[in-house]
Design an enzyme around this catalytic site. Structure first.
Site, PDB file in Angstrom:
ATOM      1  N   ASP A  69      29.772 -23.904  48.347  1.00 14.60           N
ATOM      2  CA  ASP A  69      31.032 -23.883  47.590  1.00 14.60           C
ATOM      3  C   ASP A  69      31.901 -22.766  48.129  1.00 14.60           C
ATOM      4  O   ASP A  69      31.730 -21.603  47.755  1.00 14.60           O
ATOM      5  CB  ASP A  69      30.746 -23.637  46.105  1.00 14.60           C
ATOM      6  CG  ASP A  69      30.112 -24.839  45.454  1.00 14.60           C
ATOM      7  OD1 ASP A  69      28.911 -24.766  45.147  1.00 14.60           O
ATOM      8  OD2 ASP A  69      30.812 -25.843  45.306  1.00 14.60           O
ATOM      9  N   ASP A 108      30.371 -33.571  41.503  1.00 16.63           N
ATOM     10  CA  ASP A 108      30.021 -32.155  41.521  1.00 16.63           C
ATOM     11  C   ASP A 108      30.557 -31.495  40.250  1.00 16.63           C
ATOM     12  O   ASP A 108      31.745 -31.525  39.982  1.00 16.63           O
ATOM     13  CB  ASP A 108      30.653 -31.501  42.763  1.00 16.63           C
ATOM     14  CG  ASP A 108      30.398 -30.017  42.841  1.00 16.63           C
ATOM     15  OD1 ASP A 108      30.896 -29.389  43.797  1.00 16.63           O
ATOM     16  OD2 ASP A 108      29.717 -29.466  41.952  1.00 16.63           O
ATOM     17  N   GLY A 119      35.702 -23.973  40.622  1.00 21.33           N
ATOM     18  CA  GLY A 119      35.776 -22.500  40.613  1.00 21.33           C
ATOM     19  C   GLY A 119      34.513 -21.830  40.127  1.00 21.33           C
ATOM     20  O   GLY A 119      34.196 -20.723  40.556  1.00 21.33           O
ATOM     21  N   GLY A 136      27.990 -23.884  36.072  1.00 19.92           N
ATOM     22  CA  GLY A 136      27.609 -23.795  34.670  1.00 19.92           C
ATOM     23  C   GLY A 136      28.599 -24.371  33.688  1.00 19.92           C
ATOM     24  O   GLY A 136      28.507 -24.136  32.480  1.00 19.92           O
ATOM     25  N   GLY A 196      23.884 -27.564  40.495  1.00 17.80           N
ATOM     26  CA  GLY A 196      23.673 -26.123  40.680  1.00 17.80           C
ATOM     27  C   GLY A 196      22.767 -25.618  39.566  1.00 17.80           C
ATOM     28  O   GLY A 196      21.548 -25.488  39.728  1.00 17.80           O
ATOM     29  N   SER A 197      23.356 -25.406  38.412  1.00 16.43           N
ATOM     30  CA  SER A 197      22.603 -24.854  37.271  1.00 16.43           C
ATOM     31  C   SER A 197      21.360 -25.681  36.956  1.00 16.43           C
ATOM     32  O   SER A 197      20.284 -25.152  36.722  1.00 16.43           O
ATOM     33  CB  SER A 197      23.492 -24.808  36.026  1.00 16.43           C
ATOM     34  OG  SER A 197      24.744 -24.288  36.354  1.00 16.43           O
ATOM     35  N   GLY A 245      28.444 -29.945  36.463  1.00 16.28           N
ATOM     36  CA  GLY A 245      27.785 -30.315  35.216  1.00 16.28           C
ATOM     37  C   GLY A 245      26.764 -31.428  35.361  1.00 16.28           C
ATOM     38  O   GLY A 245      26.403 -32.101  34.392  1.00 16.28           O
TER      39      GLY A 245
END
Ligand code: DX5
Length: 231
Positions: free
Chosen positions: A40, A182, A147, A150, A204-205, A184
């Site tokens: 990112d 991309d 940006g 999470g 990610g998270s 959530g």
């Protein structure tokens, strides 16, 4: 026209990683079975955050054979594109909103020897990519405002995912152009995104917070996406 559907791919955003152990994280992601690594890239202008320069990405290139893609959340992708290809990124994703001449920017990326992809922020309609599908190997439909990691999944993006998939199918590019999401993406949201037509899913998270570890998270997400993805 037979629709040859591209495979489901699970890929991490490197954003949530402990940057003091970045190299170890890349190796761990490879061992966990991800299909590629997404970086990112943020410039503090296009989005209110600042992340990876090309030298950081280059420093990890030799640690894995996985493809790298740079998600360029930057105001001036043309200026830095060459550096990210030289750093070892096989795919560059530019935002339609950041490109005055999107068609030319995508062509420039292909001339650098990378594959080109285009991202759409939540407020940008699918029609913004209607005339560049022949230049890309992927359309990224953002399911959060870019940006930060999470954030909560914006489920109202699912009709747009389906619309982009339909545009690709209508153009006869189903076996060429991927649909990526991309933001959530996790156990509760991945099925909706895949059912709508996304075949590349960035998490990610959901990967790094899984108490049973990365490999379990990747396996579970892949199974859920495959179960939901319609040809
Ligand atoms: C937004 C970032 C995030 C990140 C994924 O600019 O691109 O979407 O990759 O973060 P999670 O999976 O935590 O939403």
């Amino acid at each position: 026209m037979t629709c040859v559907t591209l495979p489901i791919q699970i890929a991490p955003s490197v954003l949530p990683v402990d940057f003091s152990k970045l190299g170890e994280a890349i190796v761990a992601l490879d061992e966990a079975g991800v299909d590629l690594i997404q970086w990112d890239v943020m410039d503090g202008q296009f989005v209110p955050n600042l992340t990876f320069g090309p030298d950081i990405i280059a420093s990890t290139r030799s640690l894995t054979k996985l493809p790298f893609e740079a998600h360029l959340m930057v105001l001036t992708p043309d200026v830095m594109a060459k550096r990210y290809v030289e750093a070892g990124c096989q795919r560059l994703i530019v935002h339609a909103e950041a490109c005055t001449h999107l068609h030319r920017t995508l062509g420039n990326i292909r001339e650098l020897g990378a594959t080109a992809a285009v991202a759409l922020n939540p407020a940008t309609p699918a029609s913004a990519v209607a005339d560049v599908l022949d230049l890309v190997d992927m359309v990224l439909v953002m399911t959060v405002n870019p940006g930060f990691g999470g954030q909560s999944y914006i489920s109202t993006m699912e009709p747009k995912i389906a619309e982009v998939r339909a545009m690709i199918r209508k153009a006869g590019l189903d076996d060429v152009v991927n649909v990526e999401v991309d933001g959530g993406i996790g156990p509760k949201t991945i099925a909706g995104a895949a059912a709508a037509g996304a075949n590349v899913l960035i998490a990610g998270s959901a990967l790094f917070k899984e108490p049973k570890g990365l490999k379990h998270a990747v396996t579970e997400l892949r199974a859920a996406a495959n179960a939901a993805f319609k040809n």
